[in-house]
Design an enzyme around this catalytic site. Sequence first.
Site, short mmCIF file in Angstrom:
data_model
loop_
_atom_site.label_atom_id
_atom_site.label_comp_id
_atom_site.label_asym_id
_atom_site.label_seq_id
_atom_site.Cartn_x
_atom_site.Cartn_y
_atom_site.Cartn_z
N ALA A 204 1.97 2.58 -5.10
CA ALA A 204 3.05 2.59 -3.97
C ALA A 204 2.36 2.60 -2.58
O ALA A 204 1.28 3.50 -2.40
CB ALA A 204 3.81 3.90 -4.19
N TRP B 232 3.13 4.03 0.27
CA TRP B 232 3.15 5.40 0.68
C TRP B 232 2.18 6.39 0.07
O TRP B 232 1.98 7.52 0.69
CB TRP B 232 4.46 6.02 0.92
CG TRP B 232 5.15 6.06 -0.58
CD1 TRP B 232 6.06 5.02 -0.86
CD2 TRP B 232 5.22 7.01 -1.55
NE1 TRP B 232 6.47 5.29 -2.28
CE2 TRP B 232 5.87 6.54 -2.88
CE3 TRP B 232 4.47 7.82 -1.80
CZ2 TRP B 232 5.95 7.14 -3.80
CZ3 TRP B 232 4.50 8.79 -3.17
CH2 TRP B 232 5.08 8.45 -4.18
N CYS B 233 1.75 6.08 -1.12
CA CYS B 233 0.89 7.16 -1.79
C CYS B 233 -0.42 7.18 -1.23
O CYS B 233 -1.12 6.25 -1.29
CB CYS B 233 0.81 6.62 -3.23
SG CYS B 233 -0.54 7.68 -4.29
N HIS B 234 -0.86 8.34 -0.89
CA HIS B 234 -2.33 8.73 -0.52
C HIS B 234 -3.40 8.45 -1.18
O HIS B 234 -4.13 7.87 -0.86
CB HIS B 234 -2.34 10.36 -0.24
CG HIS B 234 -3.72 10.74 0.27
ND1 HIS B 234 -4.26 10.40 1.50
CD2 HIS B 234 -4.58 11.44 -0.52
CE1 HIS B 234 -5.60 10.90 1.43
NE2 HIS B 234 -5.82 11.67 0.34
N SER C 52 0.66 10.37 -6.97
CA SER C 52 1.81 10.82 -6.39
C SER C 52 2.94 10.49 -6.93
O SER C 52 3.17 9.42 -8.02
CB SER C 52 1.76 10.01 -4.76
OG SER C 52 0.45 10.34 -4.09
#
Length: 464
Positions: A160, A162-164, A302
């Site tokens: 994803a 947005w996942c760190h 995440s």
Amino acid sequence: THPRQPSLKALWSHNRPDTTVDSIIFTWWSLLLQELTAFLRTQTSSELVIDMSLQEELLKVTFNVSFPALSCEFASVDVSDALGKKRMNLTKTVQKTPIDVNLDLAGPVYQEEAHTTKSSPKYDEEHLWWEHLDLTQPLSRANFMFTLTQYPIVVVNFYAPWCHWCQRLEPAWEAATAAIHGKYPEGTDGRIRYAKVDCVAEAELCKEHFITGFPSLRVFRRAHDDIYVEGRHEHEAYTGDRTKEALEKFGDTLVLSAGQPHIKHDNLTAAPRVAGCNIAGFVLVKKVPGTLHFTARDEHHSFDHNWMNMTHVVHAFHFGTLPSLHKYYMLKRLHPMGLTKDWLDKLQEQRFYSLNPQHTHEHYLQVVRTTVQPLHGGRANSYDAYEYVAHSHTYISDQQPTAKFSYGLSPLQVVVKELPKHWYKFLTTTCAVIGGVFTVAGILDSMLYSTLSMARKVELGKQG
């Protein structure tokens, strides 16, 4: 001379109905039987006292909860209390088993050895980026299955944006992809392919493969991420380090097994074939207010809150130890209010649904300790019954959805004691019953005799 008239007393005795004597005897036996029944009935005394638990005494909390949409891969049981103590991802006394949407078991108990014994995956430095990379485009539903069928082995990075942790993995993944494709070019080799799927753009595709945490690295052999190990059907997920060197080395080992889909390799673990998980076990807690959290947790993944569905079925949730058969019947005999069907577990087989995204379920349990002490056997034969009242509600939270079981123990303890039976009291009461019956019978007899005598005199007076 006139014949002697019989006395009125003799006349009463002669005309007294037999039912009078029978009534006296019946009354006496009835009272005696009632007294005997009352004497044989178990008598108890109940009192409220301050909880007598020891300072460091622990309480056992047993649970069995099914989550049809929470993967065993990331399912976690955490516990916290009012003293600030927190324990994350309990594993020693907790067992997780994959289930399907019908709550039927769908595989062996989920093993977590790889998570508990292996250190956290390593990453390359965040600023490190390899130049001149041919960054491949993410796969879509349109070409996903086509890509899987073109190679014996495909390693897919479900991520994803947005996942760190996905962002940390990206440079190493792209570099390893370029290195693998350079070693095993599609035109002359074509045994392996590294690919990726954007789970924001292809949400349904990721859900079909039970992706709940990011990044998830899956190994597909001949278009399937299946593997048979000791006769068991599993899926493969890579759990090793996330450096370019580790990912490239992993690809090299996979190439050697191309065309041999039944061999399991290092850094592979079973990924779920179904979306659900049954979580059963117990935890020992201090006797202070606390909370059990059922949620998805992994230090290096995440989670999208909108994808999480915490619908669950509580098969069992109770405090303390289950009574033996002997103690159960003792408890049933001495409990002041009697035992109801759900005396131990008020949540048994109840279902709680998440009708909207980001629904968190919270159950608040108010627990009372009842100590039942029989007449004989002392402390060893007594039993502590922990009964509770449950209040449940569901709400939308900005935080990660969870299922919470919060509990609070009453500072008061109910002590139920069985009272002894004294035979001298029974004998004294029996004598009193016998004497009372005959005394009352004598009084009634005298009253009836006097009434009859008076009626006889009146009758004789009229005849004279």
